[in-house]
Structures are given as C-alpha cells and as structure tokens.
Design an enzyme around this catalytic site. Structure first.
Site, PDB file in Angstrom:
ATOM      1  N   HIS A  76       0.832  -1.207   0.000  1.00  0.00           N
ATOM      2  CA  HIS A  76       0.000   0.000   0.000  1.00  0.00           C
ATOM      3  C   HIS A  76       0.868   1.258   0.000  1.00  0.00           C
ATOM      4  O   HIS A  76       0.553   2.252  -0.669  1.00  0.00           O
ATOM      5  CB  HIS A  76      -0.917  -0.033   1.215  1.00  0.00           C
ATOM      6  CG  HIS A  76      -1.690   1.220   1.431  1.00  0.00           C
ATOM      7  ND1 HIS A  76      -1.492   2.025   2.528  1.00  0.00           N
ATOM      8  CD2 HIS A  76      -2.649   1.825   0.690  1.00  0.00           C
ATOM      9  CE1 HIS A  76      -2.308   3.064   2.454  1.00  0.00           C
ATOM     10  NE2 HIS A  76      -3.021   2.978   1.358  1.00  0.00           N
ATOM     11  N   GLU A  79       2.031   1.901  -3.411  1.00  0.00           N
ATOM     12  CA  GLU A  79       0.946   2.463  -4.225  1.00  0.00           C
ATOM     13  C   GLU A  79       0.915   3.986  -4.101  1.00  0.00           C
ATOM     14  O   GLU A  79       0.770   4.702  -5.092  1.00  0.00           O
ATOM     15  CB  GLU A  79      -0.388   1.865  -3.765  1.00  0.00           C
ATOM     16  CG  GLU A  79      -1.607   2.428  -4.483  1.00  0.00           C
ATOM     17  CD  GLU A  79      -2.825   2.459  -3.601  1.00  0.00           C
ATOM     18  OE1 GLU A  79      -3.471   3.527  -3.534  1.00  0.00           O
ATOM     19  OE2 GLU A  79      -3.127   1.428  -2.984  1.00  0.00           O
ATOM     20  N   HIS A  80       1.080   4.492  -2.882  1.00  0.00           N
ATOM     21  CA  HIS A  80       1.162   5.939  -2.692  1.00  0.00           C
ATOM     22  C   HIS A  80       2.359   6.526  -3.442  1.00  0.00           C
ATOM     23  O   HIS A  80       2.245   7.565  -4.104  1.00  0.00           O
ATOM     24  CB  HIS A  80       1.330   6.254  -1.198  1.00  0.00           C
ATOM     25  CG  HIS A  80       0.059   6.278  -0.422  1.00  0.00           C
ATOM     26  ND1 HIS A  80      -0.416   7.397   0.207  1.00  0.00           N
ATOM     27  CD2 HIS A  80      -0.847   5.299  -0.159  1.00  0.00           C
ATOM     28  CE1 HIS A  80      -1.553   7.123   0.825  1.00  0.00           C
ATOM     29  NE2 HIS A  80      -1.832   5.848   0.625  1.00  0.00           N
ATOM     30  N   GLU A 156      -3.242   8.201   7.798  1.00  0.00           N
ATOM     31  CA  GLU A 156      -4.390   7.488   7.226  1.00  0.00           C
ATOM     32  C   GLU A 156      -4.824   6.363   8.158  1.00  0.00           C
ATOM     33  O   GLU A 156      -6.015   6.172   8.409  1.00  0.00           O
ATOM     34  CB  GLU A 156      -4.025   6.927   5.857  1.00  0.00           C
ATOM     35  CG  GLU A 156      -5.130   6.119   5.202  1.00  0.00           C
ATOM     36  CD  GLU A 156      -4.718   5.484   3.889  1.00  0.00           C
ATOM     37  OE1 GLU A 156      -5.480   4.662   3.378  1.00  0.00           O
ATOM     38  OE2 GLU A 156      -3.617   5.813   3.381  1.00  0.00           O
TER      39      GLU A 156
END
Length: 451
Positions: A76, A79-80, A156
């Site tokens: 993840h 992905e950022h 997040e």
C-alpha cells in the site's frame, strides 16, 4: 481494500458488482479480446461504444499478502509512492496531467493485487498509457519524497482505524480468523512496522514485483483491439520482462477452537454481532463450491428479499439490519460472514441468539429448490445494470486474472451458477458453518470516559 485517496470499498459492494458482471459475462455482452506482448504483459480489450470514453486499468499480481515479514503495509505504501514521479514526469505531474485533460484516476491495494486506473476521453488514452508505462519501471524515489509520505500513510491509519471501533474490531477478528496466513495482517499494515518502512524497502518491493510479465493491462470503452495493439506495443512492449518470484503463501493449520472478540467504545452508537467462517475461494474451492456459496449468500443474506432480513427485520422486528457477505475472489481462503445489529431496546445477546438459531435451522433444513431458482433469476436479472458500466468489466476481469482465474472462468459463470443444485448447497452447510473455524466479533457502546 485501500485506495490512495483513503477510503475503503465495501466488501459487499465488490461482491455485488462482481456478480453483476459475471452474470452477463458471456462473449456477446462485453466481448473481451485478449492478447499477450512478447514481454509477457497480458492485455484485455473490452469494447463498449456507448460513449467516447475509455477506462485503463493496470493490475499487478502482488498485494499485501506478498510482503516480506516485518514490512506490513509495504504494498500500500508503494501504491502511494507510485505518484511521486519518474525521470520524465516529476512528482504530482501524473495526476495533474490526467485532471487537466478532464480525466479521473485512482489506485487501490488488496491482499492479492494492486491496481492503477484512469478514465479519460478516448483521444486522451495514449497519454495515460504513456504515463502508466513510464512508471512501471521509471519510478524515482528518495528520502525527501518517501519519508513525508510514510507519515501520510500513518495518519491514514490513525484516521481510518484509530478513530473507528468497528475497524479496530475488524482487524482483531481477521488476525484471529487466520492463524498463520498473511491475510491476518491489515492491508495498510501495523503502525509500528509502517514506521520502519523506507526508501529501500519500497524500491526493493517495486523492483521485485513490478514488471510487465507480472501485470495485466485492461482497456474498456470506445476502442477496438486493432487500436490498442500498436499503442500497447509502443509504450509497454519496449519494457523488458524480468524474473518475478512465485507467490509463496503460508497455509492455514487446522483450527480447533472458536474465537470471540469484544470491543467496547463510547464512539459506538449501533451495537452489532459479526460471525465469520473460513470458506473457499474460486481458486481453492472444489468443483462448483464457490458458486454454490454465492447462491447461498444471495438466499439468506442479500437485501430485503433475503431469508434473514424477512425473518428478523420485517417479521420479528428484532434487527435494524442483518445480512451475509461472501466474496470468492481471493487467491487463497475466503470467509463467509453473517452480521446483525439489533433495534433499539433489543439486547445484543438476544440478537446473537436469534441469528444463531436461524443459522442452525438453515443447516438442519437446508434451502429449497424454489429458493435456489429465485436466487439464480435475481442474480441473472441484475446483470443488466453492469452492461453500461466502463468499470465493472475491467474490475472483475482484473480481480480474476490476478487471483488465479481466467477469462474463460468469467464467461462460464452463468453456466456454473445454473448448474448449482439445492443438494449441492445443502451438502456444504455442515462443511462451512463449523464452530471451531469461526470468529465472533461483538461491538458494544460504552460510557464516555471522564475527563
């Protein structure tokens, strides 16, 4: 499923769109056309000429369950970082160019795959294809870009999990459900391990998994294969294939005890009970078991026509909501979930007792031929809503091809659903609803702590 813009897609919505597309996924509906480049990139074209718009999706066959031990959240995190620029396009320029040209773009990570997608006017397709191909191998990272983004991911997690009792309960339930398999680890990662991610861990994951021979390019919209082939060759075909390791997943040991997780919080306004059982996926199921479980899900827990809803919400007026959830789209094991939230004034233990009683009745009595036939009809009829969507087809095809399935499996979905019998479903009930393979989660309100 986590996206770059920090929202989680409902499992139930995913299953519904999955069913919608599959129900209509015969060759005459979307006409998916497939070819492979010399470097191993799979390309799927889905013509849809209703509007001069196209959706491009690039799927990588890697997700959170493929991370190295101690590096949870790395998939993840990467992905950022994929939006942080290359030698050709500086940080933020990818998104700026898509927006400037009237398009939309996003990305998401699951345990089994990572996907990047853009929707643009047809005449902008070449632009986004060039951008996506460029960052497949051209990503440039340094601490100046990576470390601040790591704090974004940690924030997040704090906002999505730290402030959500339901999310906290879900994490512990999943860690209890899977004793050994990496599905037990959150996609976003554990905070103490996210804190240790860095430029090198991200680049190592990128170089290990991001390659054309480990990806699927799907184009849906106002295009033809003859138009896509030269563009795919021009932008993706020049990227050399690389050695990509085989996925090595740890198997689950036998589970010999039911587990129970309780979360109390003053932030909870609606108490609930969730019960999850291990279940096979398309890839791990025997015969048509996954298709039978989809029909079972439709019969007992999908919407206002389901058995549980009619019994516990409408007739007995005991529950505010009740239902089930099952997604067969996992590379390894999946889960079958039942949930109930009582109406105000109804004790949580009463709601749980009635849910378990209905489950016991189901196991004892089974489903009927009439219930199965009606469920099949509803599932097939619902397919009409997927036909105009540019995103339904590439989403379902992408999930299938990255979790061990084929386009042939997609096209065979209606026939496999039609072949399911009540006897098949009833034979599975005692195999799925095994108490020792279950995890129960209880979400309860609590008094607000004194200052």
């Amino acid at each position: 499923m986590l996206t770059r813009f920090h929202y989680i897609v409902s499992f139930k919505i995913i299953v519904c769109s999955f069913t919608l597309f599959f129900s209509s996924a015969q060759g005459a509906v979307f006409n998916p056309e497939i070819f492979k480049l010399d470097n191993g990139l799979e390309v799927v074209v889905i013509p849809n000429h209703r509007a001069p718009i196209v959706t491009q999706m690039l799927w990588y066959k890697v997700g959170a369950a493929d991370e190295d031990v101690g590096e949870s959240g790395n998939a993840h995190f990467l992905e950022h970082l994929m939006f942080k620029g290359t030698e050709r396009f500086k940080s933020g320029e990818f998104s700026a160019l898509v927006a400037k040209n009237g398009g939309q773009e996003n990305a998401f990570t699951s345990w089994d795959y990572t996907a990047y997608h853009q929707t643009v006017a047809k005449d902008r397709l070449e632009m986004v294809m060039e951008l996506e191909a460029d960052r497949m191998t051209g990503l440039v990272l340094d601490d100046e870009k990576v470390l601040p983004e790591r704090e974004v991911v940690r924030e997040e997690r704090r906002s999505r999990v730290g402030n959500s009792p339901g999310a906290q309960l879900g994490e512990v339930m999943r860690a209890s459900q899977f004793l050994n398999h990496p599905y037990r680890i959150p996609i976003i990662g554990w905070d103490h391990e996210i804190e240790e991610l860095n430029t090198e861990t991200a680049l190592s994951f990128y170089r290990k998994w991001y390659a054309p021979n480990n990806a699927v390019l799907i184009i849906s919209g106002d295009v033809t294969t003859d138009e896509i082939k030269p563009l795919a060759e021009k932008y993706f075909g020049v990227i050399p294939k690389r050695d990509v390791p085989e996925r090595k997943r740890i198997s689950e040991p036998p589970q010999n005890a039911a587990r129970r997780v309780i979360k109390e919080s003053h932030l909870v306004t609606n108490p609930s009970v969730t019960i999850r059982y291990l279940a096979p996926s398309y890839r791990t199921a025997e015969k048509n078991d996954a298709y039978a479980l989809q029909i079972l899900d439709e019969i007992i827990g999908s919407g206002a026509t389901s058995k549980l809803y009619k019994k516990l919400v409408i007739e007995e007026k005991l529950a505010a909501s009740v239902g089930t959830s099952y997604s067969p789209n996992a590379y390894d094991l999946s889960t079958f979930t039942l949930y109930i939230s009582p109406r105000p004034g109804v004790e949580i233990d009463v709601a749980e007792k009635r849910l378990r009683e209905e489950l016991s009745n189901l196991v004892e009595l089974g489903v009927t031929e009439d219930e199965v036939n009606k469920a099949k009809t509803r599932m097939v009829d619902a397919a009409v809503f997927a036909r105009d969507s540019l995103s339904a087809a590439p989403n379902v095809i992408g999930r299938t091809l990255t979790t061990g399935g084929t386009v042939a499996d997609i096209e065979a979905w209606p026939e496999r659903i039609s072949a399911v019998t009540p006897e098949h479903i009833n034979s599975l009930l005692n195999e799925i609803f095994i108490e020792n393979q279950s995890v129960t989660g209880i979400l309860l309100p609590a008094e607000e702590p004194k200052q």
